[in-house]
Design an enzyme around this catalytic site. Sequence first.
Site, PDB file in Angstrom:
ATOM      1  N   HIS A  43       6.163 -24.815   5.309  1.00  0.00           N
ATOM      2  CA  HIS A  43       7.585 -25.149   5.438  1.00  0.00           C
ATOM      3  C   HIS A  43       8.128 -25.847   4.202  1.00  0.00           C
ATOM      4  CE1 HIS A  43       7.395 -25.116  10.074  1.00  0.00           C
ATOM      5  NE2 HIS A  43       7.826 -23.972   9.585  1.00  0.00           N
TER       6      HIS A  43
ATOM      7  N   ARG B  64      14.073  -9.385   4.937  1.00  0.00           N
ATOM      8  CA  ARG B  64      12.817  -9.383   5.696  1.00  0.00           C
ATOM      9  C   ARG B  64      12.998 -10.267   6.940  1.00  0.00           C
ATOM     10  NH1 ARG B  64      10.348  -9.566   0.056  1.00  0.00           N
ATOM     11  NH2 ARG B  64       8.772  -7.937  -0.008  1.00  0.00           N
TER      12      ARG B  64
ATOM     13  N   ASN C  38       4.939  -2.175  -2.838  1.00  0.00           N
ATOM     14  CA  ASN C  38       3.798  -3.099  -2.668  1.00  0.00           C
ATOM     15  C   ASN C  38       2.755  -2.461  -1.762  1.00  0.00           C
ATOM     16  OD1 ASN C  38       5.533  -4.807  -3.982  1.00  0.00           O
ATOM     17  ND2 ASN C  38       6.056  -6.000  -2.173  1.00  0.00           N
ATOM     18  N   ASP C  39       3.217  -2.007  -0.611  1.00  0.00           N
ATOM     19  CA  ASP C  39       2.274  -1.379   0.308  1.00  0.00           C
ATOM     20  C   ASP C  39       1.907   0.027  -0.154  1.00  0.00           C
ATOM     21  OD1 ASP C  39       1.461  -3.114   2.427  1.00  0.00           O
ATOM     22  OD2 ASP C  39       3.554  -3.176   3.064  1.00  0.00           O
TER      23      ASP C  39
ATOM     24  N   GLU D  89       6.241   3.586   2.791  1.00  0.00           N
ATOM     25  CA  GLU D  89       5.155   2.724   2.308  1.00  0.00           C
ATOM     26  C   GLU D  89       3.815   3.384   2.589  1.00  0.00           C
ATOM     27  OE1 GLU D  89       6.063  -1.591   3.181  1.00  0.00           O
ATOM     28  OE2 GLU D  89       6.861  -0.689   4.990  1.00  0.00           O
TER      29      GLU D  89
ATOM     30  N   ARG E 134      15.646  -5.229   7.634  1.00  0.00           N
ATOM     31  CA  ARG E 134      14.408  -4.540   8.010  1.00  0.00           C
ATOM     32  C   ARG E 134      13.914  -5.170   9.305  1.00  0.00           C
ATOM     33  NH1 ARG E 134       9.071  -4.833   4.376  1.00  0.00           N
ATOM     34  NH2 ARG E 134       8.935  -6.959   5.143  1.00  0.00           N
TER      35      ARG E 134
ATOM     36  N   CYS F 183      12.254  -1.136  -3.137  1.00  0.00           N
ATOM     37  CA  CYS F 183      12.421  -2.556  -2.804  1.00  0.00           C
ATOM     38  C   CYS F 183      11.139  -3.359  -2.954  1.00  0.00           C
ATOM     39  CB  CYS F 183      13.001  -2.721  -1.406  1.00  0.00           C
ATOM     40  SG  CYS F 183      11.928  -2.108  -0.098  1.00  0.00           S
TER      41      CYS F 183
HETATM   42  C1  PEP Z   1       6.612  -3.391   0.196  1.00  0.00           C
HETATM   43  O1  PEP Z   1       5.593  -3.152   0.844  1.00  0.00           O
HETATM   44  O2  PEP Z   1       6.788  -2.985  -0.968  1.00  0.00           O
HETATM   45  C2  PEP Z   1       7.694  -4.188   0.793  1.00  0.00           C
HETATM   46  C3  PEP Z   1       8.854  -4.308   0.193  1.00  0.00           C
HETATM   47  O3  PEP Z   1       7.428  -4.816   1.957  1.00  0.00           O
HETATM   48  P1  PEP Z   1       6.520  -6.124   2.079  1.00  0.00           P
HETATM   49  O4  PEP Z   1       6.231  -6.618   0.695  1.00  0.00           O
HETATM   50  O5  PEP Z   1       7.323  -7.070   2.877  1.00  0.00           O
HETATM   51  O6  PEP Z   1       5.321  -5.606   2.783  1.00  0.00           O
HETATM   52 MG    MG Z   2       5.584  -3.465   2.947  1.00  0.00          MG
END
Ligand code: PEP
Ligand code: MG
Length: 757
Positions: free
Chosen positions: A367, A474, A634-635, A611, A510, A682
């Site tokens: 936090h 998010r 990212n994923d 993803e 999302r 994103c």
């Molecule tokens: C991603 O996976 O690129 C993404 C934007 O989602 P997160 O990073 O929240 O998994």
């Molecule tokens: Mg993701």
Amino acid sequence: MPLSAAASAREILTRLHDCMAARTPAQAKLNQVVQIIGEAIASEVCSIYLLREGVLELFATRGLAQEAVHVTKLAMGEGLVGTIAQNTEILNLDEAASHPAFAYRPETGEERFHSFAGVPIIRRERAVGVLAVQHADPRPYADVEIEALQTVAMVLSELIANAGLIDGGDAPGRPQSTAPMRIMGQKLVDGMGSGYAVYHQPRIVIEHTVAEDTEAERARVYSAFDRMREQIDRMAAQAEFGGGGEHDEVLQTYRMFAYDEGWSRRINEAIDSGLTAEAAIERVQQRTRQRMRQIDDPLLADRMHDLEDLANRLLRTVSGQMGTAAQSGLRQDTILIARNLGPAELLEYDRRRLKGVILEEGSLTAHVIIVARAMGVPVLGRARDIRRQVAEGDLLLLDVGEANVFARPTPAMEEAFEGKLQLRQKRKAAFAALKDVPPVTSDGHRVTLMVNAGLRDDVHALDITGADGIGLFRTEFQFLVSATLPQRERQQRLYRDVLDAAGQRPVVFRTVDIGGDKALPYLNTSAEDEENPAMGWRALRVALERDGLMKAQARALLEAGAGRTLNVMFPMVSEPWEFDEAKALFEAQRSWIQARGRRLPAAVRYGAMLEVPALAEQLDVLLPRIDFLSIGTNDLTQFLFAADRANPKLAERYDWLSPSILRFLRRVADACHAAGVPIAVCGEMGGRPLEAMALIGIGIDRLSITPAAVGPIKAMVRSLDRDALRARMAELLGDAPPRTLRADLSAWAAGAGVELA
Ligand code: PEP
Ligand code: MG
């Protein structure tokens, strides 16, 4: 066998009290103490080891050979005793020799004894000795016995500190060296700052551990609880930040603990055992700390930190030593040092004087980090041992970007730091000046730059950066910072506030991506033994199965979006039918709201995140059904390469600028363009100038990025000839692509005058 922890500890404490009051030398007292404890818990062996000259020395024993006293010595970490001291942990073993750390000392004659229990003797949060009992029978010790030992260990710490028997026990924070020193940590909130070290809280030294009058001690604790609860209630009422929201939720967590019956009961029990109010609070806190160490779940551990924060507050209230550095008035440039800090404690500081915070602990999801980010204060975490290396008043140069802090710098270091700070500020100012300038390439193509957000305070980023909207909100963040499941009304309030703040600019919500590694302590979403949580039961997979959660969120979003365009995006869609089901669930809620005559959004646009690579094979099926697509790189990259995104060993192995990723993304982008479906990226990739340039080069002209990256990316876009880049990218991704395009793209950018911050 004692009847209860309180009864047995009480009996021991009464006898210890007399022993401590007697005018006998310290060694004689220790000899008496081991007798008293040994008799009271009927243990065959009772020994006290104390830290002297860095090693643990046997100071007194009942049951082991007397010749071993002051002869048997163990280094920190050596044997069972050394392990207890090093880890400040309890060991309770029915067969001592089977423990991997067991070290046999023949001079003690301990081979007859099988069972072993030991607790650390703690002074100022460090072990200064060990109290151990042993038995010939192989049997584990009961909880009540261990608790009695812990209580006695507290009293012992008072005795040995008063007698001056231990190493520097009363000199906390005394630096071991006064030379310049670099201390490494973990980046929690980025930024730089220079200032003088101030300790958040000089630790309260407990002077008396054994109570003279138990009822009087109980009354002191009750009144301290009352005062503390009043304070928390007042803080909650005055919460300055955002007029509610996450900070509000933090304070709600505080309140929950402050009114927790279990906690006050445990303190009461410790008072029953004969301790003073201060010692009882500390005793319970020690136990909490020990538990905390055993908890693997970082979210739960964060909640435990909140509890510890409150325990410190209670300790200060009861002892009348209320002042933290916040109350005693900060000097102009302060770098605050704490073992850990509660969010409410941080909120008490004047943020204009606070140039940075250094924590010995701390984690990204705590936090306090959310609060610090909102206050704009850089934070370095996990700076182990900072309190031993830095003294109050030392000059510190904090550079979180480099994950370090320089203590007591030389003038040359100061100069270099100042130079870097100025450069950073200049660059920041230059980027801020771009706020109202549109991101248009030098050959006239408009790029859309949106920001990623998740917290109420993040919406300010829209105005500060001049971004085109929020491309990824998010929603699980609200769930992650809450102590309890956020109810629909609370979700709706947040969504409405975000939409209000965004005004005409679009916001893409999302739906929750929880489960797997983002487990919520209050929601049983994570199959604990998932071996690959990132590929596990998470996101849409959870939401479609536990549809109560998703229904509540759908209603919260639809009602918050009344009269406007609502953009909803589903995470981790792997096959088109998952998107269909999620959309159907939203549509059913839409009908439900409509049937009750309530206002609906003017339009709802549904999008999917790409993803999971499998989805790319069914774009022909998916694209006609969706309103937009957003690529979560990212994923996606971790699945594309089968390389865990959190594994540091693989972090450098595969490049975002590898032909595999870029060709894959280009194929998806081409399909979207052909189908007339807007496409965005994103993931973090889009926030790096060279990577963002490559994305534009394969036809992606919509990015949602971290707010701090908007300035640098805008500068890059404005200096870029997009069509020239596209031509170059087509060549590079042609027949014989290099292993990565990084070097070629950097060279091209340098030649073409592209600004890469
Ligand atoms: C991603 O996976 O690129 C993404 C934007 O989602 P997160 O990073 O929240 O998994
Ligand atoms: Mg993701």
